[in-house]
Design a protein around this motif. Structure first.
Motif, PDB file in Angstrom:
ATOM      1  N   ALA A   1       0.647   4.157  -2.784  1.00 51.51           N
ATOM      2  CA  ALA A   1       0.407   5.546  -2.389  1.00 51.51           C
ATOM      3  C   ALA A   1       1.487   6.471  -2.942  1.00 51.51           C
ATOM      4  CB  ALA A   1       0.348   5.656  -0.869  1.00 51.51           C
TER       5      ALA A   1
ATOM      6  N   MET B   1      -4.328   0.170  -9.290  1.00 55.10           N
ATOM      7  CA  MET B   1      -5.501  -0.010  -8.419  1.00 55.10           C
ATOM      8  C   MET B   1      -6.467  -1.000  -9.055  1.00 55.10           C
ATOM      9  SD  MET B   1      -6.036   4.061  -7.643  1.00 55.10           S
ATOM     10  CE  MET B   1      -7.304   3.827  -6.382  1.00 55.10           C
TER      11      MET B   1
ATOM     12  N   SER C   1       0.818  -1.215   0.000  1.00 50.56           N
ATOM     13  CA  SER C   1       0.000   0.000   0.000  1.00 50.56           C
ATOM     14  C   SER C   1       0.851   1.264   0.000  1.00 50.56           C
ATOM     15  CB  SER C   1      -0.940  -0.003   1.209  1.00 50.56           C
ATOM     16  OG  SER C   1      -0.198  -0.096   2.414  1.00 50.56           O
ATOM     17  N   LYS C   2       2.004   1.236   0.675  1.00 45.14           N
ATOM     18  CA  LYS C   2       2.884   2.409   0.696  1.00 45.14           C
ATOM     19  C   LYS C   2       3.452   2.689  -0.688  1.00 45.14           C
ATOM     20  CE  LYS C   2       4.353   2.174   5.545  1.00 45.14           C
ATOM     21  NZ  LYS C   2       5.506   2.024   6.467  1.00 45.14           N
TER      22      LYS C   2
END
Length: 408
Positions: free
Chosen positions: A227, A345, A223-224
């Motif tokens: 992001a 995504m 997720s990092k």
């Protein structure tokens, strides 16, 4: 029996991976009309500047209102449509734009003009995430190319802005905006053919697409990392949008002031920039399916930066060829950035589309306001020189992770 089952499976996979060009062309044509209606707003700037005695900062506020209305709403619509896709939202968005077109034609002052622009922006905000989902379903295994077909429609609509200024708004004035209602009506008719296909495709394929994304062979990115990558991507598109705001909203006034061109003649370099961008978007999508999304974005930025830096310092005869090269190269990476975000995504097509074509692109409207105030406080020459360095921020694309095609 096993041979027959394999043959059926092969045919099913072929159908799933096939590109549905009729739907792509239909939704691209609606995208063209949607963005033509947005272009009516900017195409009216030279007329409104005189008829309503607008300042450059007020013109910046009009552009800001248009872009922010659509940009703030697009990620919201995208989030909602990812959870519950709503084909009926497509014609509803076009109807909102139709109301906006009517308002533009009759608005007697700056504030009612802004209200009409809000309706146009809302219509665009509703259309884009759902339109991108239609493209994703129709793309098959040619995602970048299919996205380029879709974006070419929008870019072509923007490209017609200067022509509308010359052919419609200079002779007819503000009332000429009423013809945009016919664009909205035509778009609604086309969407009535697209919506049934969209509903059937959602029923047949949406579940499979989600399962594929959830069970992809490659593990999802942390997720990092996602992001960070999205942050870089948004910044790149944001910088491109600010530069586009400088060219699209103020370059016509710059060439009038710097080279002494008439309002009509000043539309020519802007038209060339936008027309070259249409071609760049198309060929960039084709090339990205072969060489990769990240490489295509880097080529677009690195190739465009030198031309952007030299544009404010050129004699008039060199402006025309250089602005063609600049538009072609700069826009060759735009549709690619949308697909790259969608592949970062998986399963969130609407959110990714809203984030890139909505929030990041629309935030260019903030640039229009800032640049308008800077132009009023300083000069257009100062603004154009300042903006020429913006494409250099695209070099941050080097930090992006590799393409994630399998996970899309």
């Amino acid at each position: 029996m096993s041979t027959q089952l394999k043959a059926v499976g092969a045919r099913t996979e072929a159908l799933r991976s096939a590109t549905v060009y009729a739907i792509l062309i239909a939704i691209s044509s609606v995208h063209l009309m949607n963005d033509m209606m947005q272009s009516v707003v900017t195409a009216l700037f030279p007329v409104l500047k005189d008829s309503l005695s607008l300042s450059l900062s007020q013109i910046g506020w009009i552009a800001f209102t248009l872009n922010m209305t659509s940009s703030v709403m697009q990620p919201v619509v995208g989030l909602i449509s990812d959870k519950r896709p709503s084909p009926w939202m497509l014609p509803v968005g076009m109807f909102s734009s139709m109301i906006g077109m009517a308002g533009l034609a009759v608005a007697p002052n700056f504030y009612l003009l802004l209200l009409a622009v809000v309706f146009v922006g809302l219509g665009s905000a509703v259309f884009h995430p759902e339109g991108s989902r239609v493209v994703h379903l129709a793309a098959g295994n040619r995602r970048a190319f299919s996205q380029s077909i879709y974006q070419v429609g929008g870019n072509f609509g923007h490209m017609l802005g200067p022509l509308m200024t010359m052919a419609i708004f200079i002779p007819l004035g503000q009332k000429g905006a009423a013809w945009g209602m016919a664009l909205a009506a035509t778009a609604i008719i086309i969407l009535m053919k697209v919506v049934p296909w969209y509903k059937e495709s959602l029923a047949a394929h949406d579940g499979k697409l989600k399962k594929k994304a959830a069970g992809a062979a490659r593990p999802p990115l942390a997720s990092k990392v996602v992001a960070m990558a999205l942050g870089i991507l948004v910044l790149i598109v944001f910088a491109r949008s600010w530069y586009g705001a400088a060219i699209g909203n103020f370059y016509q006034f710059y060439v009038e002031e710097t080279y002494g061109l008439s309002i009509k003649a000043a539309q020519v370099p802007l038209f060339l920039f936008l027309a070259a961008g249409v071609a760049g978007t198309f060929f960039g999508g084709m090339l990205a399916d072969r060489i990769g999304r990240k490489k295509m974005m880097l080529i677009s930025i690195v190739g465009a930066a030198p031309f952007a830096l030299m544009l404010p310092h050129l004699p008039l005869e060199w402006v025309y060829p250089i602005i063609v090269l600049l538009g072609f190269i700069l826009q060759s990476g735009f549709s690619v950035s949308v697909v790259y975000a969608q592949e970062l995504m998986p399963g969130k097509v609407g959110t990714a589309s809203g984030l890139i074509t909505g929030l990041a692109f629309g935030m260019g409207g903030l640039g229009a306001v800032v640049l308008g105030y800077l132009a009023d406080a300083h000069t257009l020459t100062y603004v154009m020189g300042l903006c020429s360095a913006l494409p250099l921020l695209g070099l941050l694309a080097i930090l992006l992770p590799k393409d994630r095609r399998e996970a899309a």
